[in-house]
Motif scaffolding. Structure first.
Motif, PDB file in Angstrom:
ATOM      1  N   CYS A  50       0.839  -1.202   0.000  1.00 24.74           N
ATOM      2  CA  CYS A  50       0.000   0.000   0.000  1.00 24.74           C
ATOM      3  C   CYS A  50       0.870   1.247   0.000  1.00 24.74           C
ATOM      4  O   CYS A  50       0.602   2.223  -0.717  1.00 24.74           O
ATOM      5  CB  CYS A  50      -0.924   0.011   1.220  1.00 24.74           C
ATOM      6  SG  CYS A  50      -2.187  -1.270   1.185  1.00 24.74           S
ATOM      7  N   LEU A  51       1.926   1.223   0.816  1.00 26.90           N
ATOM      8  CA  LEU A  51       2.821   2.384   0.870  1.00 26.90           C
ATOM      9  C   LEU A  51       3.469   2.620  -0.489  1.00 26.90           C
ATOM     10  O   LEU A  51       3.574   3.761  -0.950  1.00 26.90           O
ATOM     11  CB  LEU A  51       3.889   2.169   1.947  1.00 26.90           C
ATOM     12  CG  LEU A  51       3.428   2.440   3.385  1.00 26.90           C
ATOM     13  CD1 LEU A  51       4.407   1.836   4.378  1.00 26.90           C
ATOM     14  CD2 LEU A  51       3.233   3.926   3.647  1.00 26.90           C
ATOM     15  N   ASP A  52       3.895   1.547  -1.139  1.00 27.53           N
ATOM     16  CA  ASP A  52       4.515   1.684  -2.455  1.00 27.53           C
ATOM     17  C   ASP A  52       3.552   2.336  -3.442  1.00 27.53           C
ATOM     18  O   ASP A  52       3.904   3.249  -4.175  1.00 27.53           O
ATOM     19  CB  ASP A  52       4.922   0.313  -3.018  1.00 27.53           C
ATOM     20  CG  ASP A  52       6.054  -0.317  -2.212  1.00 27.53           C
ATOM     21  OD1 ASP A  52       6.656   0.415  -1.385  1.00 27.53           O
ATOM     22  OD2 ASP A  52       6.319  -1.525  -2.391  1.00 27.53           O
ATOM     23  N   LYS A  53       2.328   1.836  -3.449  1.00 32.58           N
ATOM     24  CA  LYS A  53       1.341   2.349  -4.407  1.00 32.58           C
ATOM     25  C   LYS A  53       1.046   3.815  -4.156  1.00 32.58           C
ATOM     26  O   LYS A  53       0.923   4.608  -5.085  1.00 32.58           O
ATOM     27  CB  LYS A  53       0.034   1.562  -4.304  1.00 32.58           C
ATOM     28  CG  LYS A  53       0.181   0.100  -4.554  1.00 32.58           C
ATOM     29  CD  LYS A  53      -0.184  -0.273  -5.971  1.00 32.58           C
ATOM     30  CE  LYS A  53       0.016  -1.757  -6.133  1.00 32.58           C
ATOM     31  NZ  LYS A  53      -0.303  -2.376  -7.338  1.00 32.58           N
ATOM     32  N   ILE A  54       0.900   4.162  -2.891  1.00 28.32           N
ATOM     33  CA  ILE A  54       0.571   5.565  -2.598  1.00 28.32           C
ATOM     34  C   ILE A  54       1.776   6.458  -2.867  1.00 28.32           C
ATOM     35  O   ILE A  54       1.645   7.593  -3.320  1.00 28.32           O
ATOM     36  CB  ILE A  54       0.046   5.699  -1.145  1.00 28.32           C
ATOM     37  CG1 ILE A  54      -1.339   5.057  -1.042  1.00 28.32           C
ATOM     38  CG2 ILE A  54      -0.005   7.151  -0.684  1.00 28.32           C
ATOM     39  CD1 ILE A  54      -2.414   5.609  -1.960  1.00 28.32           C
ATOM     40  N   GLU A  55       2.955   5.932  -2.641  1.00 29.85           N
ATOM     41  CA  GLU A  55       4.149   6.714  -2.976  1.00 29.85           C
ATOM     42  C   GLU A  55       4.151   7.045  -4.476  1.00 29.85           C
ATOM     43  O   GLU A  55       4.403   8.175  -4.878  1.00 29.85           O
ATOM     44  CB  GLU A  55       5.411   5.938  -2.606  1.00 29.85           C
ATOM     45  CG  GLU A  55       6.683   6.756  -2.805  1.00 29.85           C
ATOM     46  CD  GLU A  55       7.893   6.087  -2.169  1.00 29.85           C
ATOM     47  OE1 GLU A  55       7.961   4.829  -2.203  1.00 29.85           O
ATOM     48  OE2 GLU A  55       8.746   6.816  -1.626  1.00 29.85           O
ATOM     49  N   ASP A  56       3.826   6.048  -5.276  1.00 29.84           N
ATOM     50  CA  ASP A  56       3.740   6.280  -6.725  1.00 29.84           C
ATOM     51  C   ASP A  56       2.698   7.332  -7.054  1.00 29.84           C
ATOM     52  O   ASP A  56       2.906   8.206  -7.878  1.00 29.84           O
ATOM     53  CB  ASP A  56       3.355   4.985  -7.475  1.00 29.84           C
ATOM     54  CG  ASP A  56       4.462   3.951  -7.408  1.00 29.84           C
ATOM     55  OD1 ASP A  56       5.598   4.330  -7.036  1.00 29.84           O
ATOM     56  OD2 ASP A  56       4.193   2.771  -7.707  1.00 29.84           O
ATOM     57  N   TRP A  57       1.577   7.228  -6.379  1.00 28.80           N
ATOM     58  CA  TRP A  57       0.500   8.178  -6.667  1.00 28.80           C
ATOM     59  C   TRP A  57       0.941   9.597  -6.304  1.00 28.80           C
ATOM     60  O   TRP A  57       0.729  10.535  -7.073  1.00 28.80           O
ATOM     61  CB  TRP A  57      -0.772   7.795  -5.896  1.00 28.80           C
ATOM     62  CG  TRP A  57      -1.913   8.703  -6.237  1.00 28.80           C
ATOM     63  CD1 TRP A  57      -2.797   8.569  -7.273  1.00 28.80           C
ATOM     64  CD2 TRP A  57      -2.271   9.926  -5.577  1.00 28.80           C
ATOM     65  NE1 TRP A  57      -3.671   9.622  -7.298  1.00 28.80           N
ATOM     66  CE2 TRP A  57      -3.373  10.471  -6.270  1.00 28.80           C
ATOM     67  CE3 TRP A  57      -1.764  10.624  -4.467  1.00 28.80           C
ATOM     68  CZ2 TRP A  57      -3.984  11.680  -5.882  1.00 28.80           C
ATOM     69  CZ3 TRP A  57      -2.363  11.821  -4.091  1.00 28.80           C
ATOM     70  CH2 TRP A  57      -3.458  12.335  -4.799  1.00 28.80           C
ATOM     71  N   VAL A  58       1.554   9.715  -5.139  1.00 28.12           N
ATOM     72  CA  VAL A  58       1.997  11.045  -4.703  1.00 28.12           C
ATOM     73  C   VAL A  58       2.976  11.613  -5.726  1.00 28.12           C
ATOM     74  O   VAL A  58       2.892  12.784  -6.118  1.00 28.12           O
ATOM     75  CB  VAL A  58       2.636  10.985  -3.298  1.00 28.12           C
ATOM     76  CG1 VAL A  58       3.257  12.325  -2.922  1.00 28.12           C
ATOM     77  CG2 VAL A  58       1.595  10.574  -2.253  1.00 28.12           C
ATOM     78  N   LYS A  59       3.887  10.772  -6.172  1.00 28.00           N
ATOM     79  CA  LYS A  59       4.859  11.234  -7.170  1.00 28.00           C
ATOM     80  C   LYS A  59       4.151  11.683  -8.448  1.00 28.00           C
ATOM     81  O   LYS A  59       4.525  12.673  -9.065  1.00 28.00           O
ATOM     82  CB  LYS A  59       5.852  10.124  -7.491  1.00 28.00           C
ATOM     83  CG  LYS A  59       6.948  10.017  -6.445  1.00 28.00           C
ATOM     84  CD  LYS A  59       8.057   9.074  -6.894  1.00 28.00           C
ATOM     85  CE  LYS A  59       9.024   8.813  -5.749  1.00 28.00           C
ATOM     86  NZ  LYS A  59       9.382   7.380  -5.680  1.00 28.00           N
ATOM     87  N   SER A  60       3.122  10.937  -8.821  1.00 27.49           N
ATOM     88  CA  SER A  60       2.427  11.254 -10.075  1.00 27.49           C
ATOM     89  C   SER A  60       1.747  12.614 -10.026  1.00 27.49           C
ATOM     90  O   SER A  60       1.396  13.182 -11.052  1.00 27.49           O
ATOM     91  CB  SER A  60       1.390  10.174 -10.399  1.00 27.49           C
ATOM     92  OG  SER A  60       0.254  10.354  -9.574  1.00 27.49           O
ATOM     93  N   ARG A  61       1.538  13.145  -8.845  1.00 27.40           N
ATOM     94  CA  ARG A  61       0.895  14.456  -8.729  1.00 27.40           C
ATOM     95  C   ARG A  61       1.867  15.579  -9.045  1.00 27.40           C
ATOM     96  O   ARG A  61       1.444  16.716  -9.231  1.00 27.40           O
ATOM     97  CB  ARG A  61       0.314  14.655  -7.317  1.00 27.40           C
ATOM     98  CG  ARG A  61      -0.783  13.693  -6.942  1.00 27.40           C
ATOM     99  CD  ARG A  61      -1.997  13.830  -7.829  1.00 27.40           C
ATOM    100  NE  ARG A  61      -2.526  15.182  -7.788  1.00 27.40           N
ATOM    101  CZ  ARG A  61      -3.146  15.764  -8.807  1.00 27.40           C
ATOM    102  NH1 ARG A  61      -3.299  15.127  -9.950  1.00 27.40           N
ATOM    103  NH2 ARG A  61      -3.605  16.997  -8.683  1.00 27.40           N
ATOM    104  N   GLY A  62       3.138  15.293  -9.076  1.00 27.95           N
ATOM    105  CA  GLY A  62       4.136  16.294  -9.442  1.00 27.95           C
ATOM    106  C   GLY A  62       4.194  17.441  -8.457  1.00 27.95           C
ATOM    107  O   GLY A  62       3.840  17.297  -7.281  1.00 27.95           O
ATOM    108  N   LYS A  63       4.648  18.593  -8.960  1.00 29.62           N
ATOM    109  CA  LYS A  63       4.761  19.742  -8.067  1.00 29.62           C
ATOM    110  C   LYS A  63       3.378  20.379  -7.909  1.00 29.62           C
ATOM    111  O   LYS A  63       2.672  20.605  -8.894  1.00 29.62           O
ATOM    112  CB  LYS A  63       5.738  20.756  -8.662  1.00 29.62           C
ATOM    113  CG  LYS A  63       6.208  21.759  -7.638  1.00 29.62           C
ATOM    114  CD  LYS A  63       7.337  22.625  -8.168  1.00 29.62           C
ATOM    115  CE  LYS A  63       7.324  24.040  -7.632  1.00 29.62           C
ATOM    116  NZ  LYS A  63       6.890  24.248  -6.271  1.00 29.62           N
TER     117      LYS A  63
END
Ligand SMILES: Cc1cc2nc3c(=O)[nH]c(=O)nc-3n(C[C@H](O)[C@H](O)[C@H](O)COP(=O)(O)OP(=O)(O)OC[C@H]3O[C@@H](n4cnc5c(N)ncnc54)[C@H](O)[C@@H]3O)c2cc1C
Ligand code: FES
Ligand code: FES
Lengths: 292, 759, 160
Positions: B413-426
């Motif tokens: 779950c942490l991995d997936k959310i980390e990816d999502w957060v990154k995908s939001r960019g700046k």
């Protein structure tokens, strides 16, 4: 529980005025009932006679002409105002206001006249109409009279309507050239009653540089919709700059006379008046520049 | 290895769906019986008072009034749902001598219609002797505060202690220690269908009660206790329930008063609470004052935690004892804290009782813990995801003395959310993303209700035409358990969902299940259903073996209504044919099978735990403090997904409710009086406030659950307030530790921050 | 107090009823006509569970006196399906799981029906505003929004 009452339906203004006269002291007018039924259910209002004006012919019309401006009949629903091409064209602020007023269901059945006559200081039409320099026409069996809307509101849920009197229409003059009116309410949940609201109307000189006339009207920030007259005066003759806006906002928030309730403290309401007043003045000003 | 399923893990229409979209579904609110009377309840306007006298004569004389009952007409049983502990059964429902909160029932009227009943309420004269009230737990626990119950000195209702590891040593070793005080507000369930009941007593001594409930079994047993009837002389029917969220598994005033009145009159009596009564006088989420102290190493490793909680109990125990325990337990979730000490105090106050609400103490725990973890991470310069990853629970972890974690998808779950957060960019200015990790139980283990029955039971009958009657005791209040159970049954038996005829919501017909609370249905009722279906299948196989002569019976399976050899699926027989023959062969008896489940030897709390991580992206308007939700992405590990449509629905619904808890919903009071008991002043999120929701599925296999499934209901309510508070923190630099996070609090905190900066 | 005669058309059927003038439209629909598909969640005009169409537009039937519907046409959730044939919105609600407990569903469907009648191609914002007056405590709205979007996109045209 709603107490029993006698139900009387009027189909003309005359019929309504006769009924009002006949049942003086013990009637209540119902139009859309969106506000009234809540009070009746709580037992706060329990009239012997309920006089229904919703179907009076000719009282739900929207008229506009270049000479007299806009006239909205008292039984016009919010939704009719929102959907009116005339209003969209000439008074788009009313469209903005209506789109953010309550839910569609309430707008479909609730009326402009009912909203004003209810006298809720958090109502949206009051401040906007006042910014548009509106007047209201009222009648009883004997006479008709017209009053500037700002004098119509007297206190919390109290208006200038007298026993036997019916609100007939709201009238708004054609705005002077280089005028724009804007409105915003601050709330947490969209379309709910505002914690505070501010309407601003700015008229610029023919060059579009300095302010010729201004109206800043506060909603939910006093017992009635309230003009921040000192703030307005600070604007007249001035050109737009941030410092002026700050001062105007500050003044408007001083002029507010808000209450504290579960939705906000008095101080917060003042802060919100401050946040909105400058924003609205600036917005109106900018629109006025480009308006005809 | 992931198994292939024919029914589960495919989106399925809710089996009650057509009834619901056509308006045909009959709720308690819609029940009408011939000669039915309508009841209303008179409630105390005082937070604390002695009842000196009640004069009902005028009300009884009113035309149309059929009966009035008061506490005198009751057996005076102090009831409660924590039946195992007498002292926690403290609520009479119809007060006899003392009222302890505004809204407490003191009398009830039955009349020909609602208006007459309401009019009669005004004619009942109650003489009260007012007592001093106490409204805050921190006041009520003081020496000399007004005492609500004789047995509870200093108003202490329940205490809870949890401890493991060496806390002192942990703090000593810590490089960084921080302590915070939090205040968690109350929240109303706001089921769209208010509480209500239609009770019908007949002279033969039997009582039937239609009611909106999460557990018909509990209501049956609790009613039997207060009315001195045999449990099985009471039939509780509840086919459709318009929302529960924890508010509808205790005995309520509508059920009790309608039953009393009906027993007096031998006529059906209907009582539906008004929305105002629902706000003032039904139970609500437990407000908590929370002290949390945490010690960590420089690198972010968690060492020691200490939590102290004072909960506002309100006037009675209700389910509050559970909330007190669970909040303490979930305070450490979903992390490994080598040492932990928790002390919780539930304190009686003269306010409406607080009890179970979706998440059951865990949203409070998660809000406080997750807010603090971000503050710690920030202080130490560690990424919020990293610090969570470093300390997260893992499969096989044992919470000392408390729980054993089998499946755990936290790190995925942490991995997936980390990816999502990154995908939001700046992010644009004034925006922030906050995350929160959480976990929850899949049903409780502890038998506080003291039931002699298995926790869940199911009965399966396979008929001559292959149609399957499935009898379950669980309750569907919208969470979709009916569909889940039909799917589990169909999968196990190898038939389709359309083959299942579900019978539920009726104590006369259905086996016992403890009800829909504590996220227990999927796992517990699901296990019972799966076992019953497996047994029915075994019986069918007896006959298939005779026909097909496989090497051993285990070479056979049924899928898609096809009884076949596993190794050579094309070789088989129609399920329908086999069933027909099986029934013929059984002397013409339909195939009947039972299954039950009671968790045991699985620690103190629950047999299995869900895990998840949520990210909330929010914008804060600096001039007003107004928060706008933009996105909410959630990775939830609920084991094997049974109905993907159901899981998504649960998740999105939980976000709306939990975000409301985070920033709009509250029950402000003045001397025990709730100031916003209506849907205009109580602020629920509407469609216009909903963020975009993204669901990232993380599947694990939970050995204890049916097909590897575990909870996906309440747990989803846990993270949002904490994630939101972290989003606000990352957007503005201010951390609000007092729920709900109103614009006013944000603006004030921003002002203080700016003042500090100027100095 | 005198009862009043009410002429009302509900779901294409006309009725003549004698009612107390204080009766609300929701009460007449449910108690007099047995149309219990229309729910009541608040009785104060705030939740939308009681939404019906009155002369084609949505109103909250808890906030309209029945006598004010004299001569009007009312449509309730019971009239959305044509026999066993569900409306596009009903089908879409099923596909999207746009209901849970179902108590708000009737009102939601009525608001959604009116929205699409008025604006067959609504934006997402239009949809959100179109159901703003309807509270749902279970679903978090997004599934409902998706269901309405799917109908607006024409996904159910041929199925009907
Ligand atoms: C849930 C909800 C949300 C709302 N949100 C908002 C909002 O955001 N902003 C806002 O501005 N308003 C809001 N309202 C109020 C709504 O706009 C008013 O209720 C509505 O406009 C009143 O019109 P009506 O025709 O229903 O009046 P009624 O309820 O029929 O009447 C209201 C009062 O006016 C009197 N009256 C009506 N017409 C006349 C007349 N012609 N002459 C003399 N007296 C008359 C009645 O006697 C009564 O006292 C909300 C209402 C509800 C129920
Ligand atoms: S019941 Fe009519 S709006 Fe709530
Ligand atoms: S589905 Fe339960 S309120 Fe909407």
């Amino acid at each position: 529980m709603i107490r029993d009452f006698n139900y009387l339906r009027a189909s003309t203004v005359k019929e309504a005025l006769d009924l009002l006269e006949q049942h003086k002291d013990d009637y209540k007018i119902i139009c859309g009932g969106q506000s009234l039924l809540i009070l009746m259910r709580q037992g706060l209002v329990a009239p012997e006679y309920l006089i229904d004006i919703k179907n009076i012919k000719g009282l739900n019309t929207i008229n506009f002409d270049r000479k007299n401006g806009l006239r909205i009949g008292a039984t016009t629903t919010h939704r009719a105002v929102e959907k009116s091409p005339l209003i969209k064209k000439h008074y788009s602020v009313l469209l903005d206001m209506e789109e953010n007023l309550a839910s569609i269901q309430t707008r479909n059945w609730g009326t402009v006249g009912g909203n004003l006559a209810h006298g809720d200081p958090a109502g949206d039409p009051g401040p906007v109409f006042i910014a548009l320099n509106a007047a209201v026409k009222m009648a009883n069996k004997e006479r008709e009279r017209t009053l500037p809307l700002e004098e119509f509101f007297i206190d919390y849920f109290e208006t200038a309507l007298e026993e036997g009197e019916l609100l007939l229409e709201v009238q708004m003059p054609i705005p002077p050239p280089k005028t724009a009116t804007v409105y915003e309410k601050f709330n947490i949940i969209k379309n709910e009653l505002g914690i505070v609201s501010v309407a601003a109307s700015i008229t610029l000189d023919e060059n579009g540089l300095s302010c010729k006339d201004a109206r800043v009207v506060l909603g939910a920030a006093a017992p009635t919709p309230k003009r921040a007259k000192k703030a307005e005066q600070m604007l007249v003759g001035q050109t737009l700059d941030e410092k002026l806006l700050d001062k105007v906002s500050e003044k408007a928030s001083q002029e507010a006379d808000p209450i504290a309730d579960i939705h906000a403290t008095e101080a917060y309401r003042r802060s919100m008046v401050k946040a909105l007043a400058g924003k609205m003045v600036k917005k109106a000003w900018e629109q006025a520049k480009t308006s005809a | 290895m992931k198994k292939k399923y024919t029914v589960i893990d495919t989106p399925v229409h809710n089996i009650d769906g057509i009834a619901k979209v056509t308006g045909r579904a009959k709720y308690t609110f819609d029940v009408t019986l011939p000669n039915m009377l309508h009841g209303k309840i008179l409630r105390s306007p005082h937070p604390h008072a002695k009842i000196l006298n009640i004069d009902t004569s005028k009300a009884e004389a009113l035309n149309g009034v059929k009966a009035v009952v008061t506490g005198k007409d009751t057996l005076g049983v102090k009831q409660g749902i924590w039946r195992r502990y007498k002292e926690l059964c403290d609520e009479e429902i119809l007060a006899r001598s003392k009222v302890r909160y505004i809204g407490e029932p003191v009398a009830a009227v039955a009349a020909v219609d609602e208006d007459t009943a309401e009019e009669a309420l005004d004619l009942i004269e109650v003489e009260y002797e007012l007592l001093q009230g106490v409204f805050e737990p921190l006041e009520a626990i003081k020496e000399g505060a007004p005492q609500l119950h004789e047995h509870a000195e200093r108003n202490i209702n329940v205490t809870r202690h949890i401890e493991w590891g060496d806390v002192e040593k942990g703090f000593k070793k810590a490089d960084y220690v921080r302590e915070d005080w939090f205040r968690c507000s109350s929240q109303a369930h706001v089921c769209m269908e208010t509480h209500g009941a239609v009770a019908s007593f007949i002279p033969e001594g039997k009582l039937t009660v239609w009611t909106s409930t999460q557990s018909h079994y509990y209501i049956q047993v609790l009613l039997a206790g207060v009315l001195d009837l045999k449990e099985n002389d009471i039939r509780v029917i509840s086919r459709y329930t318009g929302g529960g969220f924890g508010s509808k598994f205790e005995l309520d005033s509508a059920q009790f008063c309608s039953s009393l009145l009906s027993m007096k009159l031998c006529k059906p009596v209907k009582i539906i609470l008004t929305r105002e009564e629902e706000f003032m006088a039904t139970k609500r989420r437990t407000p908590m004052f929370y002290y949390v102290r945490a010690g960590v190493k420089k690198d972010g490793t968690f060492l020691a935690k200490e939590a102290r909680v004072f909960t506002e109990g309100g006037a009675y125990t209700a389910m509050g004892a559970t909330a007190l325990y669970l909040t303490g337990f979930f305070q450490t979730f979903p992390y490994v804290w080598p040492s932990y000490r928790y002390d919780g105090y539930r304190v009686y106050t003269n306010t409406a009782p607080t009890s179970a609400m979706r998440g059951f103490g865990a949203p409070q725990a998660t809000f406080t813990a997750e807010t603090q973890i971000d503050l710690i991470a920030d202080e130490l310069g560690i990424d919020p995801i990293e610090i969570r990853r470093k300390n997260g629970m893992y499969p096989g972890y044992e919470v000392p003395g408390q729980a054993y974690i089998q499946s755990c998808g936290l790190s995925q779950c942490l991995d997936k959310i980390e990816d999502w957060v990154k995908s939001r960019g700046k992010l644009p200015p004034n925006r922030g993303i906050g995350i929160a990790a959480y976990g929850f139980m899949s049903g409780g283990i502890f038998n506080w209700f003291d039931t002699p029955y298995a926790f869940s039971s199911a009965l399966v009958q396979v008929n001559i035409d292959g149609k399957v009657d499935l009898y379950i005791g669980s309750q569907d209040m919208g969470q979709g358990s009916n569909t889940t159970m039909a799917m589990i049954c169909a999968e196990e038996l190898g038939v389709h969902v359309e083959d299942i005829r579900l019978h539920m919501g009726d104590t006369d017909k259905c086996p016992v299940d403890l009800g829909a609370w504590g996220s227990r249905e999927t796992l517990m009722q699901g296990n019972a259903v799966k076992r019953a279906a497996a047994e029915a299948k075994r019986q069918i196989m007896e006959f298939a073996v005779a026909k097909m002569a496989p090497n051993i019976v285990y070479d056979l399976d049924i899928k898609d209504r096809w009884v076949h050899l596993i190794a050579r699926p094309e070789r088989g027989l129609s399920y329908y044919d086999v069933v027909k023959e099986a029934i013929r062969g059984k002397d013409g008896q339909p195939i009947i099978a039972r299954g039950h489940y009671t968790p045991h030897r699985k620690g103190m709390i629950s047999p299995a735990y869900s895990f998840g991580v949520q990210a909330v992206e929010a914008e804060v308007e600096p001039e007003t403090g107004k928060i706008t939700l933009k996105h909410c992405a959630t990775a939830h590990d609920c084991g094997q997904v049974i109905n993907p449509l159901g899981v998504k629905g649960q998740l999105e619904g939980a976000i709306a409710m939990a975000a409301g808890y985070g920033f709009t919903e509250d029950l402000p009071m003045d001397e025990g009086k709730i100031l916003n008991p209506n849907l205009v002043d109580y602020k629920l999120l509407r469609a216009t406030e909903m963020p975009e929701t993204e669901v990232v599925e993380v599947e694990t296999y939970e050995p204890e659950g049916p097909f590897g499934a575990k909870e996906a209901g309440e747990g989803l309510t846990n993270p949002t307030a904490g994630a939101l508070s972290n989003a606000v923190y990352h957007a503005t630099g201010v951390s609000i530790k007092d729920l709900p996070i109103t614009p006013e609090k944000v603006l004030e905190a921003l002002r203080e921050k700016n003042e500090k900066k100027e100095k | 107090m005198k009862k009043t005669l009410l002429n009302i058309t509900v779901n294409d059927e006309t009725f003549e009823l004698y009612i107390k003038p204080k009766k609300l439209l929701v009460e007449v629909l449910r108690d007099e006509l047995g149309l219990t598909g229309t729910k009541r969640g608040c009785n104060t005009g705030a939740c939308g569970a009681c939404t019906v169409l009155l002369n084609g537009v949505t109103v909250k039937s808890c906030s309209v006196l029945a006598v004010q519907a004299e001569g009007a046409e009312v449509t309730t959730v019971e009239h959305l399906a044509d026999g066993a044939k569900l409306s596009a919105l009903q089908l879409s609600f099923l596909d999207q799981g746009a209901y849970q407990c179902g108590f708000c569903t009737s009102g939601m469907l009525m608001s959604a029906t009116a929205l699409l009648n008025e604006e067959p191609k609504p934006t997402r914002e239009d949809i959100k505003e179109g159901i703003h007056g309807n509270i749902c405590r279970c679903t978090g709205y997004n599934s409902i929004i998706r269901a309405i979007e799917a109908v607006a996109e024409g996904k159910y045209r041929e199925k009907r």
